[in-house]
Enzyme design. Structure first.
Site, PDB file in Angstrom:
ATOM      1  N   HIS A  43     -20.817 -52.634 102.218  1.00 45.17           N
ATOM      2  CA  HIS A  43     -19.679 -52.403 101.320  1.00 45.17           C
ATOM      3  C   HIS A  43     -18.936 -51.173 101.813  1.00 45.17           C
ATOM      4  CE1 HIS A  43     -22.239 -49.276  99.743  1.00 45.17           C
ATOM      5  NE2 HIS A  43     -23.167 -50.163  99.391  1.00 45.17           N
ATOM      6  N   HIS A  53     -20.932 -48.118 103.157  1.00 44.08           N
ATOM      7  CA  HIS A  53     -21.377 -48.247 104.552  1.00 44.08           C
ATOM      8  C   HIS A  53     -20.180 -48.110 105.504  1.00 44.08           C
ATOM      9  CE1 HIS A  53     -24.327 -50.961 102.348  1.00 44.08           C
ATOM     10  NE2 HIS A  53     -25.141 -50.117 102.938  1.00 44.08           N
ATOM     11  N   ARG A 100     -26.987 -53.350  95.586  1.00 43.63           N
ATOM     12  CA  ARG A 100     -27.706 -53.932  94.446  1.00 43.63           C
ATOM     13  C   ARG A 100     -26.780 -54.365  93.304  1.00 43.63           C
ATOM     14  NH1 ARG A 100     -31.821 -50.523  96.531  1.00 43.63           N
ATOM     15  NH2 ARG A 100     -33.778 -51.650  96.732  1.00 43.63           N
TER      16      ARG A 100
HETATM   17  P1  AMP Z   1     -28.575 -49.010 102.469  1.00 48.93           P
HETATM   18  O1  AMP Z   1     -28.002 -50.185 103.171  1.00 48.93           O
HETATM   19  O2  AMP Z   1     -28.513 -49.108 100.980  1.00 48.93           O
HETATM   20  O3  AMP Z   1     -29.944 -48.629 102.991  1.00 48.93           O
HETATM   21  O4  AMP Z   1     -27.633 -47.780 102.810  1.00 48.93           O
HETATM   22  C1  AMP Z   1     -27.315 -47.444 104.149  1.00 48.93           C
HETATM   23  C2  AMP Z   1     -26.579 -46.130 104.144  1.00 48.93           C
HETATM   24  O5  AMP Z   1     -25.381 -46.251 103.397  1.00 48.93           O
HETATM   25  C3  AMP Z   1     -27.390 -44.991 103.511  1.00 48.93           C
HETATM   26  O6  AMP Z   1     -27.209 -43.808 104.272  1.00 48.93           O
HETATM   27  C4  AMP Z   1     -26.753 -44.873 102.151  1.00 48.93           C
HETATM   28  O7  AMP Z   1     -26.862 -43.570 101.599  1.00 48.93           O
HETATM   29  C5  AMP Z   1     -25.307 -45.209 102.457  1.00 48.93           C
HETATM   30  N1  AMP Z   1     -24.605 -45.633 101.234  1.00 48.93           N
HETATM   31  C6  AMP Z   1     -24.981 -46.577 100.344  1.00 48.93           C
HETATM   32  N2  AMP Z   1     -24.109 -46.645  99.317  1.00 48.93           N
HETATM   33  C7  AMP Z   1     -23.162 -45.704  99.556  1.00 48.93           C
HETATM   34  C8  AMP Z   1     -21.988 -45.269  98.862  1.00 48.93           C
HETATM   35  N3  AMP Z   1     -21.605 -45.820  97.701  1.00 48.93           N
HETATM   36  N4  AMP Z   1     -21.259 -44.275  99.406  1.00 48.93           N
HETATM   37  C9  AMP Z   1     -21.631 -43.700 100.578  1.00 48.93           C
HETATM   38  N5  AMP Z   1     -22.708 -44.081 101.299  1.00 48.93           N
HETATM   39  C10 AMP Z   1     -23.479 -45.056 100.794  1.00 48.93           C
END
Ligand code: AMP
Length: 282
Positions: A34, A37, A187
């Site tokens: 999203h 990322h 999520r």
């Molecule tokens: P994930 O795919 O949830 O493991 O997240 C991958 C990376 O994206 C991690 O470093 C998260 O902290 C970052 N991330 C997830 N959601 C957000 C958001 N809303 N804003 C900024 N970074 C995010």
């Protein structure tokens, strides 16, 4: 855009890029990409010659097997997003590729993993620290990008890099929110429209905490009670924790002085959501 699924191939590629003096930026993700990322990828594109994005749903960091089973998997869509952002390499290893034999070696960052989500997700941060260590050894980045939304995770990674002398710079970028302040999360796919509507109270609660701090109310107990009142307006929201912490040590603060991390985790329907705000006295 190159897609690599094998560890050896990724390592060879990164090694040869390094030999050609290319600077490598790395964005580790679990997919269902999203705008949060995307902001990390865009920053990496700006600061490096090559951007590698990994998509890997790491079983080691799931304490809840249901959550692992249901975690959104939308690879085709993710690849389109990566393509659009001109990502150079997407690394998509399988579970068998990352963990061909039972993993017997783990990375555990003490103290920083104990509070907040560590209280509720046993083994989660050990799983995160272990996979990130593996991914750093595989992609050999100069810089790696993480989101402040997972503040505790980012602090743990910074400490791991410092303690284990990884030659990688960790950059933590601001949380991307929707128009109502709700921090974007993979999520959200679990939420119904009604639940998503209620989820904006998370941001309201954090802002309530900030407004109290701005009014010089520094007693954490009062701040937490007031934030709790905001969330309790909505019975669909089940609070896991609401905390006022020291941003460096992630320990609970009784009284705030110059800075504080306001952090919360809740369950709404099938989703567990987290959010935080870092407050600093100006
Ligand atoms: P994930 O795919 O949830 O493991 O997240 C991958 C990376 O994206 C991690 O470093 C998260 O902290 C970052 N991330 C997830 N959601 C957000 C958001 N809303 N804003 C900024 N970074 C995010």
């Amino acid at each position: 855009m190159e897609i690599i699924t094998k560890i050896k191939e990724m390592q060879k590629k990164s090694q040869s890029l390094r030999e050609k003096k290319k600077e490598i930026g790395f964005v580790p993700t679990m997919g269902a990409l999203h705008k949060g990322h995307m902001s990390l990828i865009e920053k990496s594109k700006k600061e490096n010659n090559i951007t590698i994005v990994s998509i890997f749903i790491n079983p080691l960091q799931f304490d809840d097997q249901e959550d692992l089973k249901d975690y959104p998997r939308v690879l085709e869509k993710d690849l389109k997003i990566c393509e659009k952002l001109s990502v150079d390499i997407v690394f998509i290893p399988s579970k068998e590729e990352m963990y061909p034999k039972p993993q017997l070696t783990f990375v555990r960052v003490e103290r920083l993993s104990d509070n907040l989500c560590g209280l509720f997700r046993k083994g989660h941060f050990q799983g995160v620290a272990t996979v990130v260590t593996k991914l750093f050894n595989i992609t050999k980045p100069h810089r790696a990008y993480f989101g402040a939304k997972d503040f505790q995770q980012a602090q743990i990674i910074k400490k791991l890099v410092e303690d284990l002398n990884f030659e990688v710079e960790i950059l933590v970028l601001p949380t991307i929110r929707d128009k109502d302040g709700l921090a974007l999360s993979s999520r959200h796919k679990y939420l119904t429209a009604k639940e998503k509507e209620k989820a904006k109270l998370l941001y309201h609660a954090l802002m309530k905490g900030v407004s109290l701090l701005e009014k010089d109310i520094k007693d954490s107990k009062i701040i937490i009670e007031e934030m709790e009142k905001v969330l309790k307006k909505e019975p669909l929201i089940k609070i896991e924790y609401l905390k006022v912490c020291d941003p460096n040590f992630l320990t609970d603060l009784k009284e705030v002085s110059n800075t504080a991390l306001l952090a919360l985790a809740v369950k709404i329907g099938k989703a567990r959501l987290i959010d935080n705000i870092l407050w600093r006295n100006r």
